[in-house]
Design a protein around this motif. Structure first.
Motif, mmCIF file in Angstrom:
data_model
loop_
_atom_site.group_PDB
_atom_site.id
_atom_site.type_symbol
_atom_site.label_atom_id
_atom_site.label_comp_id
_atom_site.label_asym_id
_atom_site.label_seq_id
_atom_site.Cartn_x
_atom_site.Cartn_y
_atom_site.Cartn_z
ATOM 1 N N SER A 181 25.817 9.740 -33.520
ATOM 2 C CA SER A 181 24.463 9.234 -33.361
ATOM 3 C C SER A 181 23.579 10.337 -32.807
ATOM 4 O O SER A 181 24.068 11.308 -32.233
ATOM 5 N N SER A 182 22.282 10.180 -33.027
ATOM 6 C CA SER A 182 21.328 11.144 -32.479
ATOM 7 C C SER A 182 20.026 10.438 -32.160
ATOM 8 O O SER A 182 19.720 9.365 -32.709
ATOM 9 N N LEU A 183 19.285 11.066 -31.280
ATOM 10 C CA LEU A 183 17.999 10.511 -30.876
ATOM 11 C C LEU A 183 16.971 10.955 -31.896
ATOM 12 O O LEU A 183 16.579 12.115 -31.933
ATOM 13 N N GLY A 184 16.575 10.044 -32.765
ATOM 14 C CA GLY A 184 15.620 10.417 -33.787
ATOM 15 C C GLY A 184 16.280 11.205 -34.900
ATOM 16 O O GLY A 184 17.500 11.356 -34.965
ATOM 17 N N GLY A 238 19.843 3.762 -27.368
ATOM 18 C CA GLY A 238 18.568 4.421 -27.620
ATOM 19 C C GLY A 238 18.574 5.395 -28.780
ATOM 20 O O GLY A 238 17.510 5.830 -29.231
ATOM 21 N N HIS A 239 19.771 5.760 -29.255
ATOM 22 C CA HIS A 239 19.830 6.656 -30.409
ATOM 23 C C HIS A 239 19.477 5.872 -31.668
ATOM 24 O O HIS A 239 20.116 4.887 -32.010
ATOM 25 N N THR A 240 18.462 6.354 -32.360
ATOM 26 C CA THR A 240 17.986 5.612 -33.529
ATOM 27 C C THR A 240 18.719 6.009 -34.812
ATOM 28 O O THR A 240 18.723 5.269 -35.780
ATOM 29 N N SER A 293 21.729 -1.001 -33.628
ATOM 30 C CA SER A 293 22.701 -0.476 -32.670
ATOM 31 C C SER A 293 24.072 -0.327 -33.328
ATOM 32 O O SER A 293 24.294 0.619 -34.076
ATOM 33 N N GLN A 337 18.663 5.319 -40.084
ATOM 34 C CA GLN A 337 17.594 5.803 -39.220
ATOM 35 C C GLN A 337 16.638 4.653 -38.963
ATOM 36 O O GLN A 337 15.904 4.218 -39.853
#
Lengths: 113, 116
Positions: free
Chosen positions: A94-97, A28-30, A73, A50
């Protein structure tokens, strides 16, 4: 998975060979980042993905370095014709957004002999 | 471009003593500041961050840091260290002024060694 997974954890390669380093980000991390950590130095930004946007490749040190991210991914960092100065720990995060809440993997220690 | 200076590459300190790890950054209008810790053979873990608000930031494991805009510093402190705090500590800056918040600039790290 629960965290950012990198493989292999250690890689020894001969000068001139190509290597591939893998990063499996948190589901889920984009956003996905590659950094390089050389002995006694801080982290050097390499490349940033991103979502479906074109990656920011501004940190890649030479055209021997490339990276791709398939299906938003897993990412692979490829170093062609490795040199001794490529020896370092390669860290993926990685990070969410877009933002600074990074989760780092444990890194791949690359040794070029 | 931002730059981050960690003034001490090695800091040895005895157990239960206080410690301060220094960090200075180049000036910018809008910065976010971070401290990360890296234990041997592990990735970086976030200790604390300054985004806005109170200049004294408390993090995990009893660490705190103070943002000083006039001195462009973000020093990390702990009043009493433990053996388990032995690790490498990295200061990092994120620059929002350009509108691009896509990467952190890291210092070269400070190796904290806690002695018995």
């Amino acid at each position: 998975g629960a965290g950012v997974s990198q493989s292999p954890s250690n890689k020894v390669t001969e000068k001139g060979k190509d290597v591939e380093l893998r990063c499996d980000p948190i589901s889920g991390h984009t956003a996905l980042y590659w950094y390089r950590q050389s002995l006694g130095q801080g982290l050097e930004f390499l490349i940033y993905f991103q979502g479906n946007s074109a990656p920011d490749k501004s940190g890649l040190p030479s055209d021997r370095f490339s990276a791709e991210r398939t299906g938003g991914s897993v990412s692979t960092l490829t170093i062609q014709r490795t040199q001794q100065e490529d020896s370092a720990v390669y860290l993926c995060a990685s990070s969410l957004g877009q933002g600074f809440r990074y989760t780092f993997g444990s890194g791949t220690r690359l040794t070029v002999v | 471009a931002q730059s981050v200076t960690q003034l001490d590459s090695q800091v040895p300190v005895f157990e239960e003593a206080p410690v301060e790890l220094r960090c200075n950054y180049s000036s910018s209008v809008s910065v976010y500041l971070f401290w990360y810790v890296q234990y041997p053979n592990q990735g970086l873990q976030l200790l604390l961050k300054y985004l806005s608000g109170s200049t004294l930031v408390k993090g995990i494991n009893g660490f705190e840091a103070e943002f000083n805009k006039s001195q462009t510093s973000f020093h990390l402190r702990k009043p009493s260290v433990h053996i388990s705090d032995t690790a490498e500590y990295f200061c990092a800056v994120g620059d929002f002024s350009s509108g691009s918040a896509r990467q952190l600039t890291f210092g070269s790290g400070t190796q904290l060694t806690v002695l018995p």
